[in-house]
Design a protein around this motif. Sequence first.
Motif, PDB file in Angstrom:
ATOM      1  N   TRP A 108      46.426  -0.006 -39.380  1.00 27.65           N
ATOM      2  CA  TRP A 108      47.884   0.542 -39.514  1.00 27.65           C
ATOM      3  C   TRP A 108      47.409   1.818 -38.039  1.00 27.65           C
ATOM      4  CZ3 TRP A 108      51.829   1.783 -43.615  1.00 27.65           C
ATOM      5  CH2 TRP A 108      52.213   0.094 -44.250  1.00 27.65           C
ATOM      6  N   LEU A 109      46.313   2.156 -37.922  1.00 25.25           N
ATOM      7  CA  LEU A 109      46.497   3.235 -36.924  1.00 25.25           C
ATOM      8  C   LEU A 109      46.450   2.476 -35.469  1.00 25.25           C
ATOM      9  CD1 LEU A 109      46.336   6.320 -35.208  1.00 25.25           C
ATOM     10  CD2 LEU A 109      44.160   5.803 -36.142  1.00 25.25           C
ATOM     11  N   GLU A 110      45.189   1.008 -35.467  1.00 25.86           N
ATOM     12  CA  GLU A 110      45.334   0.445 -34.380  1.00 25.86           C
ATOM     13  C   GLU A 110      46.511  -0.291 -33.988  1.00 25.86           C
ATOM     14  OE1 GLU A 110      43.059  -3.334 -33.059  1.00 25.86           O
ATOM     15  OE2 GLU A 110      42.548  -2.653 -34.950  1.00 25.86           O
ATOM     16  N   LEU A 111      47.714  -0.500 -35.199  1.00 25.30           N
ATOM     17  CA  LEU A 111      49.032  -1.044 -34.476  1.00 25.30           C
ATOM     18  C   LEU A 111      49.991  -0.121 -34.069  1.00 25.30           C
ATOM     19  CD1 LEU A 111      50.570  -3.575 -37.592  1.00 25.30           C
ATOM     20  CD2 LEU A 111      49.760  -3.974 -35.212  1.00 25.30           C
ATOM     21  N   VAL A 112      49.792   1.575 -34.562  1.00 23.01           N
ATOM     22  CA  VAL A 112      50.412   2.371 -34.098  1.00 23.01           C
ATOM     23  C   VAL A 112      49.304   2.949 -32.506  1.00 23.01           C
ATOM     24  CG1 VAL A 112      50.955   5.035 -33.807  1.00 23.01           C
ATOM     25  CG2 VAL A 112      50.956   3.679 -36.209  1.00 23.01           C
ATOM     26  N   VAL A 113      48.729   3.567 -32.179  1.00 20.23           N
ATOM     27  CA  VAL A 113      48.021   3.426 -31.099  1.00 20.23           C
ATOM     28  C   VAL A 113      48.556   2.447 -29.931  1.00 20.23           C
ATOM     29  CG1 VAL A 113      46.335   3.629 -29.482  1.00 20.23           C
ATOM     30  CG2 VAL A 113      46.315   4.810 -31.749  1.00 20.23           C
ATOM     31  N   ARG A 114      48.769   1.037 -30.115  1.00 19.66           N
ATOM     32  CA  ARG A 114      49.256  -0.043 -29.494  1.00 19.66           C
ATOM     33  C   ARG A 114      50.386  -0.130 -29.251  1.00 19.66           C
ATOM     34  NH1 ARG A 114      45.484  -4.954 -29.070  1.00 19.66           N
ATOM     35  NH2 ARG A 114      43.925  -4.536 -30.098  1.00 19.66           N
ATOM     36  N   GLY A 115      51.250   0.421 -29.944  1.00 18.10           N
ATOM     37  CA  GLY A 115      52.379  -0.043 -29.368  1.00 18.10           C
ATOM     38  C   GLY A 115      53.036   1.465 -29.025  1.00 18.10           C
ATOM     39  N   VAL A 116      51.811   2.800 -29.278  1.00 21.62           N
ATOM     40  CA  VAL A 116      52.624   4.045 -28.525  1.00 21.62           C
ATOM     41  C   VAL A 116      52.120   3.418 -27.113  1.00 21.62           C
ATOM     42  CG1 VAL A 116      52.058   6.015 -28.171  1.00 21.62           C
ATOM     43  CG2 VAL A 116      52.921   5.495 -30.549  1.00 21.62           C
ATOM     44  N   VAL A 117      50.741   3.357 -27.046  1.00 22.42           N
ATOM     45  CA  VAL A 117      50.747   2.494 -25.662  1.00 22.42           C
ATOM     46  C   VAL A 117      51.081   1.779 -24.749  1.00 22.42           C
ATOM     47  CG1 VAL A 117      47.781   1.683 -24.717  1.00 22.42           C
ATOM     48  CG2 VAL A 117      48.450   3.716 -25.881  1.00 22.42           C
ATOM     49  N   ILE A 118      51.688   1.378 -24.800  1.00 21.05           N
ATOM     50  CA  ILE A 118      52.392  -0.556 -24.603  1.00 21.05           C
ATOM     51  C   ILE A 118      54.400   0.368 -24.310  1.00 21.05           C
ATOM     52  CG2 ILE A 118      53.104  -2.444 -24.965  1.00 21.05           C
ATOM     53  CD1 ILE A 118      50.329  -2.803 -24.319  1.00 21.05           C
ATOM     54  N   TYR A 119      54.506   1.027 -25.400  1.00 21.11           N
ATOM     55  CA  TYR A 119      55.584   1.909 -24.887  1.00 21.11           C
ATOM     56  C   TYR A 119      55.407   2.464 -23.742  1.00 21.11           C
ATOM     57  CZ  TYR A 119      60.387   3.980 -25.459  1.00 21.11           C
ATOM     58  OH  TYR A 119      61.401   4.803 -25.115  1.00 21.11           O
ATOM     59  N   VAL A 120      55.053   3.285 -23.364  1.00 18.64           N
ATOM     60  CA  VAL A 120      55.157   4.076 -22.681  1.00 18.64           C
ATOM     61  C   VAL A 120      54.309   3.490 -21.500  1.00 18.64           C
ATOM     62  CG1 VAL A 120      53.297   6.784 -22.757  1.00 18.64           C
ATOM     63  CG2 VAL A 120      54.228   6.476 -24.037  1.00 18.64           C
ATOM     64  N   THR A 121      53.503   3.407 -21.455  1.00 18.95           N
ATOM     65  CA  THR A 121      53.013   2.525 -19.988  1.00 18.95           C
ATOM     66  C   THR A 121      54.194   1.285 -19.440  1.00 18.95           C
ATOM     67  OG1 THR A 121      51.269   2.264 -20.575  1.00 18.95           O
ATOM     68  CG2 THR A 121      51.635   0.362 -19.274  1.00 18.95           C
ATOM     69  N   LEU A 122      54.627   1.083 -20.266  1.00 19.15           N
ATOM     70  CA  LEU A 122      55.981   0.241 -20.048  1.00 19.15           C
ATOM     71  C   LEU A 122      57.286   1.142 -18.903  1.00 19.15           C
ATOM     72  CD1 LEU A 122      56.040  -2.956 -22.318  1.00 19.15           C
ATOM     73  CD2 LEU A 122      55.425  -2.657 -19.486  1.00 19.15           C
ATOM     74  N   LEU A 123      56.973   2.315 -19.956  1.00 16.61           N
ATOM     75  CA  LEU A 123      58.221   3.379 -19.697  1.00 16.61           C
ATOM     76  C   LEU A 123      58.631   3.754 -18.092  1.00 16.61           C
ATOM     77  CD1 LEU A 123      60.544   4.757 -20.719  1.00 16.61           C
ATOM     78  CD2 LEU A 123      59.175   6.612 -21.438  1.00 16.61           C
ATOM     79  N   VAL A 124      56.722   3.827 -18.197  1.00 22.35           N
ATOM     80  CA  VAL A 124      56.504   4.541 -16.752  1.00 22.35           C
ATOM     81  C   VAL A 124      56.654   3.728 -15.602  1.00 22.35           C
ATOM     82  CG1 VAL A 124      54.338   5.441 -16.028  1.00 22.35           C
ATOM     83  CG2 VAL A 124      54.877   6.278 -17.584  1.00 22.35           C
ATOM     84  N   LEU A 125      56.643   2.744 -16.384  1.00 22.43           N
ATOM     85  CA  LEU A 125      56.214   1.389 -15.398  1.00 22.43           C
ATOM     86  C   LEU A 125      57.511   1.044 -14.391  1.00 22.43           C
ATOM     87  CD1 LEU A 125      53.567  -1.058 -16.158  1.00 22.43           C
ATOM     88  CD2 LEU A 125      53.060   0.706 -13.856  1.00 22.43           C
ATOM     89  N   MET A 126      58.361   0.940 -15.577  1.00 21.48           N
ATOM     90  CA  MET A 126      59.646   0.513 -15.132  1.00 21.48           C
ATOM     91  C   MET A 126      60.384   1.349 -14.529  1.00 21.48           C
ATOM     92  SD  MET A 126      61.459  -1.120 -18.855  1.00 21.48           S
ATOM     93  CE  MET A 126      62.763  -2.116 -17.989  1.00 21.48           C
ATOM     94  N   ARG A 127      60.421   3.253 -14.640  1.00 21.84           N
ATOM     95  CA  ARG A 127      61.195   4.321 -14.025  1.00 21.84           C
ATOM     96  C   ARG A 127      60.045   4.615 -12.875  1.00 21.84           C
ATOM     97  NH1 ARG A 127      63.655   6.868 -13.562  1.00 21.84           N
ATOM     98  NH2 ARG A 127      63.117   9.309 -13.809  1.00 21.84           N
ATOM     99  N   ILE A 128      58.911   3.836 -11.884  1.00 29.29           N
ATOM    100  CA  ILE A 128      58.145   3.391 -10.716  1.00 29.29           C
ATOM    101  C   ILE A 128      59.284   2.533 -10.537  1.00 29.29           C
ATOM    102  CG2 ILE A 128      56.882   2.701  -9.671  1.00 29.29           C
ATOM    103  CD1 ILE A 128      54.929   4.168 -11.664  1.00 29.29           C
ATOM    104  N   VAL A 129      59.483   1.867 -11.096  1.00 27.30           N
ATOM    105  CA  VAL A 129      60.203   0.316 -10.629  1.00 27.30           C
ATOM    106  C   VAL A 129      61.355   0.232  -9.972  1.00 27.30           C
ATOM    107  CG1 VAL A 129      60.733  -2.161 -10.675  1.00 27.30           C
ATOM    108  CG2 VAL A 129      58.528  -1.081 -11.419  1.00 27.30           C
TER     109      VAL A 129
END
Length: 181
Positions: A22-43
């Motif tokens: 479960w912890l791996e799923l949570v970390v994966r979800g948070v990291v992907i969400y934050v990374t995509l949010l930052v990338l979309m703000r840059i674009v």
Amino acid sequence: MLAGYSKAMVEWMNLFQSQMPWLELVVRGVVIYVTLLVLMRIVGQREAGGLGLTDVLIVVLIAQAAAGGLSGESDSITDSVLLVAVILACSVLVDAASYRFPRLAALLKARPRLMIKDGQLEHRVLKREFMTTEEVASQLRLHGIEDIGVVHRAYLEPNGMISVLLRERRTPDEPSKPSAE
């Protein structure tokens, strides 16, 4: 026959057993969400259409997270449900943090960008958003505006739409009438 029944029952139970920690799923979800949010703000915000960038991000991530559980590619529905919950929680946390801390909102949330000021195009913004003057003219026509000179301000909104504020049309002051005393 009873042994076949219990084997089928065990396979059904596997649908609800998490295949990943479960912890791996949570970390994966948070990291992907934050990374995509930052990338979309840059674009930038031009291509969002009628949705905000975070709305598009949520839809795409939830669709991807749920896809494995829906199609059977993942052995566990629980993993998909947990990942969807993590993505939604990230969205709520970003919105809550943006609301509570205005300085953070400036980083996380898109703001309107001034495209036209007093009838003049802001070429820096157009260049940043990869918009041509023809595209701006097309958007103005959709607002019923043919002459850019009548535009006081036009903004590229966070959802990708363009809002237009027209100059006030003033009629010349009429001379005051002499009072009949």
